[in-house]
Design an enzyme around this catalytic site. Structure first.
Site, short mmCIF file in Angstrom:
data_model
loop_
_atom_site.label_atom_id
_atom_site.label_comp_id
_atom_site.label_asym_id
_atom_site.label_seq_id
_atom_site.Cartn_x
_atom_site.Cartn_y
_atom_site.Cartn_z
N GLY A 28 0.85 -1.20 0.00
CA GLY A 28 0.00 0.00 0.00
C GLY A 28 0.87 1.23 0.00
O GLY A 28 1.76 1.36 0.84
N TYR A 258 1.47 -11.77 -7.28
CA TYR A 258 1.96 -10.39 -7.35
C TYR A 258 2.17 -9.70 -6.01
O TYR A 258 3.21 -9.10 -5.77
CB TYR A 258 0.97 -9.57 -8.18
CG TYR A 258 1.15 -8.08 -8.07
CD1 TYR A 258 0.22 -7.30 -7.37
CD2 TYR A 258 2.23 -7.44 -8.65
CE1 TYR A 258 0.38 -5.92 -7.26
CE2 TYR A 258 2.41 -6.07 -8.55
CZ TYR A 258 1.47 -5.32 -7.85
OH TYR A 258 1.63 -3.95 -7.73
N THR A 306 8.43 -7.77 -10.13
CA THR A 306 7.87 -9.04 -9.61
C THR A 306 8.18 -10.25 -10.47
O THR A 306 8.35 -11.35 -9.96
CB THR A 306 6.34 -8.91 -9.41
OG1 THR A 306 6.11 -7.95 -8.41
CG2 THR A 306 5.74 -10.23 -8.97
N ASP A 368 5.92 -11.50 -17.71
CA ASP A 368 5.43 -10.73 -16.58
C ASP A 368 4.63 -11.66 -15.68
O ASP A 368 4.18 -12.73 -16.12
CB ASP A 368 4.57 -9.53 -17.04
CG ASP A 368 4.69 -8.38 -16.04
OD1 ASP A 368 4.31 -7.25 -16.39
OD2 ASP A 368 5.18 -8.62 -14.91
N ASP A 369 4.41 -11.24 -14.43
CA ASP A 369 3.66 -12.11 -13.52
C ASP A 369 2.19 -12.14 -13.91
O ASP A 369 1.51 -13.13 -13.71
CB ASP A 369 3.81 -11.62 -12.07
CG ASP A 369 3.51 -10.14 -11.94
OD1 ASP A 369 4.47 -9.35 -12.09
OD2 ASP A 369 2.33 -9.78 -11.76
O1 LIG Z 1 -1.37 -5.09 -16.74
P1 LIG Z 1 -1.21 -4.07 -15.63
O2 LIG Z 1 -2.50 -3.39 -15.29
O3 LIG Z 1 -0.10 -3.11 -15.86
O4 LIG Z 1 -0.85 -4.85 -14.25
C1 LIG Z 1 0.12 -5.84 -14.19
C2 LIG Z 1 1.48 -5.23 -13.93
O5 LIG Z 1 1.46 -4.44 -12.71
C3 LIG Z 1 2.34 -4.99 -11.73
O6 LIG Z 1 3.60 -4.33 -11.74
P2 LIG Z 1 3.93 -3.15 -10.69
O7 LIG Z 1 4.59 -2.04 -11.44
O8 LIG Z 1 2.68 -2.80 -9.94
O9 LIG Z 1 4.89 -3.78 -9.60
P3 LIG Z 1 6.30 -4.56 -9.66
O10 LIG Z 1 7.39 -3.54 -9.71
O11 LIG Z 1 6.28 -5.34 -8.37
O12 LIG Z 1 6.29 -5.46 -10.87
C4 LIG Z 1 2.56 -6.43 -12.16
O13 LIG Z 1 3.82 -6.92 -11.71
C5 LIG Z 1 2.51 -6.34 -13.68
O14 LIG Z 1 3.76 -5.90 -14.15
MG LIG Z 2 5.23 -5.58 -12.54
#
Ligand SMILES: O=P(O)(O)OC[C@H]1O[C@H](OP(=O)(O)OP(=O)(O)O)[C@H](O)[C@@H]1O
Ligand SMILES: [Mg+2]
Ligand SMILES: NC(=O)CC[C@H](N)C(=O)O
Length: 505
Positions: A28, A258, A306, A368-369
């Protein structure tokens, strides 16, 4: 996905709670708060919008006196991003009571009406957590014994569990008594217990993830069970009871995809271990289904942060080079949990930058995750193309996210989800890749269950549209879509949304 911390100690806790919150910052980013009880039995509170390191200056830390306290980092899923809905929340009766909450209640409107009917209790904000605290306070106030007995506390939690619906991992702190931790009967949100011995006395700590325990030197003891309440008095007495009928563990699977940190262990699952399995299974799926282009793939590239652990496993399975193609800006926070689409979109480009030489003339497999709104994938594919990539393939370690979340992830409407009403091919076209593959849901479950075979079921509503609390109907989904879609939230003016009673500069 807020993060919560609570400590019953025998020495000042302000710094330990601050440090614990910094290890939960990834849950958060909108607001942070700490409340303690000082030697004169008064609450000492500081909460504001911003990151932990922004919210607490020295004068605030000096204010936060006492050996017991709660902490919270907020990612709003109800109400607004206004500081009036930052946590901890406080009510003066009975005893003086504060609360921190991770999760989301799905009957907030009904609870506000019930509170007024039952006890003329007014809830001033639209926060579900403020309603939760008042429900707890109402039932606690039904007991006349002084001081309250553990059974009084457990009866309060039982009655609270009977009227609130949704997902919740909560900590309440009662002046003159202690800290009460309680978790929803399905264990959707995580909550762990730690302890440490200090000058011959036992201290206890609750947190959303074990990493918060690690940093302040508390030893992990166990998770709070689904439906369980643990009451720890300020004298260090430990009491626990199951306060819900047929509790069963159905953790939110997206914590492992995530939300949680890789170095955390929640519900007996190493998050890192689960992500390694996710990568292996997805690598095997690619090896089986992409035989026609396997030889063409030159390199596997993660999307930091992630997905890095997942991508490395895919590279190992496919026997392909693993390269850092994108550099993450260490001063830009997580984009998915930012409050509005405009901010998410602009932040992705500031957060990630391509190393052109890793793409020029190459066939790259990006990992990506998850793909949720497509905010990240669209832009990083564009960067790959601009850097000269020949072919761009994409692999998601989670299945298609097609349904809203109502249990603590702010995804109120399907329309914002890139996979909603679209086939894999249509999504591939949307994000501009030559080929796209998603993890199978069964493989995702298995990746977590390999770490803890005791877990038999999950909250996987974002992938299945099945809401395990059994109280979600289309009318509710329509109501949150209307109230909390990005357009509706962006139209809330700063003044209109600020319902703050306790003003502070
Ligand atoms: O398709 P979207 O709506 O973009 O959501 C998915 C993306 O958002 C998150 O990354 P984030 O930048 O939040 O965090 P991270 O640095 O832990 O990867 C997640 O890891 C994906 O990369
Ligand atoms: Mg990400
Ligand atoms: N992400 C969460 O756990 C949110 C907690 C609570 N529903 C709020 O909006 O403040």
């Amino acid at each position: 996905m807020c993060g919560i911390v609570g400590i019953v100690g025998h020495s000042p806790v302000n710094q330990a709670i601050y440090d614990g919150l910094t290890l939960l910052q990834h849950r958060g980013q909108d607001a942070a708060g700490i409340v303690t009880i000082d030697a004169e039995n008064r609450f000492r509170l500081r909460k504001a919008n911003g990151l932990v390191s922004d919210v607490f200056r020295q004068e605030h830390m000096l204010r936060l006196q006492g050996h017991v306290g709660l902490g919270h980092v907020r990612y709003p899923t109800a109400g607004s991003s206004s500081v009036s809905e930052a946590q901890p929340f406080y009510v003066n009766s009975p005893y003086g009571l504060t609360l921190v909450h991770n999760g989301n209640l799905t009957n907030n409107a009904e609870l506000k009406k019930l509170l007024f009917t039952l006890a003329k209790r007014h809830v001033n904000t639209n926060s579900d957590s403020e309603a939760l605290l008042n429900i707890f306070a109402y039932y606690l106030d039904q007991h006349q014994t002084e001081p309250l007995t553990p059974e009084n506390i457990f009866e309060t939690v039982r009655n609270t569990n009977k009227v609130i619906k949704g997902a919740y991992a909560c900590l309440t702190m009662i002046i003159g008594h202690g800290i009460v931790a309680f978790r929803d009967p399905l264990g959707i949100r995580p909550l762990v217990l730690g302890k440490r011995e200090e000058s011959g006395k036992t201290e206890y700590m609750f947190a959303s993830e074990t990493t918060a325990l690690d940093i302040v030197g508390f030893e992990y003891v166990r998770d709070v069970e689904p439906g369980e309440a643990i009451y720890i008095t300020f004298d260090g007495e430990f009491h626990s009871a199951i306060c819900a009928d047929n509790p069963k563990l159905n953790p939110c699977i997206f914590e492992y995809v995530y939300f949680a940190r890789p170095d955390s262990v929640i519900n007996g699952v190493s998050v890192y271990g689960a992500r390694v399995h996710m990568g292996r299974f997805l690598g095997e799926k690619i090896a089986n289904e992409w035989k026609d282009i396997l030889d063409e793939i030159d390199v596997v590239i993660p999307i930091p942060e992630t997905s890095t652990d997942i991508a490395l496993q895919i590279a190992n399975v496919l026997n392909k080079p693993y390269r850092q193609g994108y550099v993450k800006n260490r001063y830009v926070a997580r984009t998915f949990i930012m409050p509005g689409q405009a901010q998410r979109k602009s932040s992705v480009r500031r957060k990630l930058n391509a190393i052109a030489s890793e793409f020029k003339g190459k066939n790259v497999l990006l990992v990506d995750d998850s793909i949720v709104r497509g905010t990240t994938s669209e832009q990083i594919v564009e960067m790959a193309r601009l850097a000269g990539a020949n072919k761009v393939y994409f692999a998601s370690a989670a299945p298609e996210v097609r349904y809203p979340n109502v249990y603590g992830i702010d995804m109120p409407t399907s329309e914002e989800l890139v996979a909603y009403n679209r086939s894999v091919e249509e999504i591939a076209q949307m994000i501009g890749v030559d080929r796209l593959v998603f993890q199978d849901l069964e493989a995702l479950f298995k990746a977590v269950q390999l770490e803890n075979p005791e877990i038999k079921a999950f909250d996987a509503s974002v992938f299945t549209g099945e809401y395990i609390t059994g109280d979600i109907d289309q009318a509710y989904l329509d109501s949150i879509a209307q109230a909390r879609n990005d357009k509706a939230k962006s139209q809330l003016s700063k003044q209109e949304e600020n319902l703050e009673i306790y003003n502070e500069s």
